[in-house]
Write a protein that holds these residues in place. Structure first.
Motif, PDB file in Angstrom:
ATOM      1  N   VAL A 269      29.138  10.355  81.217  1.00  0.00           N
ATOM      2  CA  VAL A 269      29.587   9.109  81.841  1.00  0.00           C
ATOM      3  C   VAL A 269      29.285   9.100  83.339  1.00  0.00           C
ATOM      4  O   VAL A 269      29.575  10.074  84.038  1.00  0.00           O
ATOM      5  CB  VAL A 269      31.101   8.900  81.613  1.00  0.00           C
ATOM      6  N   SER A 270      28.707   8.003  83.797  1.00  0.00           N
ATOM      7  CA  SER A 270      28.455   7.839  85.227  1.00  0.00           C
ATOM      8  C   SER A 270      29.012   6.501  85.680  1.00  0.00           C
ATOM      9  O   SER A 270      29.158   5.563  84.885  1.00  0.00           O
ATOM     10  CB  SER A 270      26.951   7.914  85.530  1.00  0.00           C
ATOM     11  N   VAL A 271      29.329   6.424  86.965  1.00  0.00           N
ATOM     12  CA  VAL A 271      29.884   5.192  87.534  1.00  0.00           C
ATOM     13  C   VAL A 271      28.772   4.387  88.179  1.00  0.00           C
ATOM     14  O   VAL A 271      27.987   4.909  88.969  1.00  0.00           O
ATOM     15  CB  VAL A 271      30.978   5.518  88.571  1.00  0.00           C
ATOM     16  N   ASP A 272      28.709   3.113  87.812  1.00  0.00           N
ATOM     17  CA  ASP A 272      27.705   2.200  88.361  1.00  0.00           C
ATOM     18  C   ASP A 272      28.437   1.033  89.028  1.00  0.00           C
ATOM     19  O   ASP A 272      29.128   0.265  88.352  1.00  0.00           O
ATOM     20  CB  ASP A 272      26.804   1.679  87.235  1.00  0.00           C
ATOM     21  N   PRO A 273      28.322   0.918  90.352  1.00  0.00           N
ATOM     22  CA  PRO A 273      29.023  -0.166  91.064  1.00  0.00           C
ATOM     23  C   PRO A 273      28.722  -1.560  90.506  1.00  0.00           C
ATOM     24  O   PRO A 273      29.512  -2.482  90.681  1.00  0.00           O
ATOM     25  CB  PRO A 273      28.516  -0.033  92.495  1.00  0.00           C
ATOM     26  N   ALA A 274      27.594  -1.711  89.832  1.00  0.00           N
ATOM     27  CA  ALA A 274      27.224  -3.017  89.269  1.00  0.00           C
ATOM     28  C   ALA A 274      28.234  -3.488  88.231  1.00  0.00           C
ATOM     29  O   ALA A 274      28.341  -4.682  87.952  1.00  0.00           O
ATOM     30  CB  ALA A 274      25.833  -2.952  88.646  1.00  0.00           C
TER      31      ALA A 274
END
Length: 322
Positions: A269-274
């Protein structure tokens, strides 16, 4: 005598579960579908020989009056709306037409054609927006912060006004986020359970999400529709919050889903500001004291059980074992 129920939004998550519940209780069930609709009927395809599909549109007053006159329902459940919050920003006028003015047209149809029918309006926790108290109660002030919430607030107050002005049996259920295997994958809960299943089966290798600290009050859709039915079985109409009464973060949801299938979520899991919502709600959590005391409603599934139920479903679906 067989009771008759009329459902708008039949093809949605809630509509399909409600139809199943009402059929099990011996109702004759009518479901509204737009004639030109390209809606996915998959959720109710197994019910086609038990329910009656009627043609109409929340944008068309006369079609609603015709349907109410022809079916003469004892109970009417309005579950139809444009309910995807991000879309309400790109299509605000259409959201208002269906989610707000559609309710006015339906209420007016009931007043004119079947004033003794009991009416349920699906309200939403989005009416609270960024509330000044937590948890929220049925008396918490409305402060909607997106076009969908504004439209739902209009529909909520119109329902109450018609109840008071015309003595209709009309009530609102302020539903918080509710989930099930029939939930669309554009919603974060199902997005996560499906992604976890894909990763487990080797069909994907990553999941991008927005704010992992965002918290939601999540409950099971079957519990929500049972509450809707219970509300129309009372002697007097009233408004209720339908929720779990507790919040969990997106991070907890991810951790629970991946733990269940034996994987470390941080590897995938990664965080994407979009994916951050610009109007992220602050601590939306419903107080369920009223619905527990007046309707004696007890949730069927815990948060963990709901996550596991949906991961299991997605694993079977993606394995072809549905």
């Amino acid at each position: 005598m067989t009771k008759k129920a009329f459902i708008t939004g039949l093809t949605g998550q809630d509509g399909s579960y409600l139809a199943e519940l009402l059929l099990a209780k011996g109702y004759q069930v009518f479901g509204l579908v737009r004639r030109s609709s390209t809606s996915n009927l998959e959720r109710v395809s197994h019910l086609f020989n038990q329910i009656q599909i009627v043609s109409g549109d929340l944008l068309d007053q006369s079609s609603l009056m015709d349907v109410v006159t022809e079916t003469q329902p004892d109970e009417i459940y309005n579950l139809a709306s444009q309910s995807y919050v991000p879309l309400s920003w790109t299509q605000p006028a259409l959201t208002a037409e269906y989610t707000a003015l559609g309710v006015s047209r339906l209420l007016e149809s009931i007043r004119r054609c079947k004033p003794d029918a009991k009416f349920y309006q699906a309200s939403s926790s989005e009416v609270f927006g960024q509330p000044d108290e937590s948890p929220q109660t049925e008396r918490t002030a409305f402060r909607p912060r997106n076009p969908y919430g504004v439209a739902k607030a209009y529909a909520h107050w119109m329902t109450i006004n018609y109840r008071q002005k015309y003595n209709l049996y009309a009530c609102c259920g302020i539903t918080y986020t509710h989930e099930s295997p029939r939930r669309g994958t554009e919603f974060v809960f199902r997005k996560i359970t499906q992604a976890a299943a894909k990763i487990k089966l080797g069909l994907a290798n990553e999941l991008k999400l927005g704010n992992l600290d965002a918290r939601r009050d999540w409950c099971y859709a079957k519990d929500a529709v049972y509450a809707m039915w219970l509300m129309l079985q009372q002697e007097q109409p009233d408004d209720f919050i339908i929720a779990s009464g507790e919040t969990h973060s997106v991070r907890e949801l991810v951790e629970c889903a991946f733990n269940y299938i034996g994987l470390n979520w941080q590897d995938y899991v990664s965080v994407d500001p979009a994916f951050y919502r610009p109007d992220e709600a602050v601590q939306l959590v419903g107080c369920i004291d009223k619905i527990k005391t007046k309707l004696a409603l007890q949730p069927q599934y815990s948060f963990k059980e709901l996550v596991e139920l949906m991961v299991d479903y997605d694993l079977k679906l993606l394995s072809g074992n549905k």
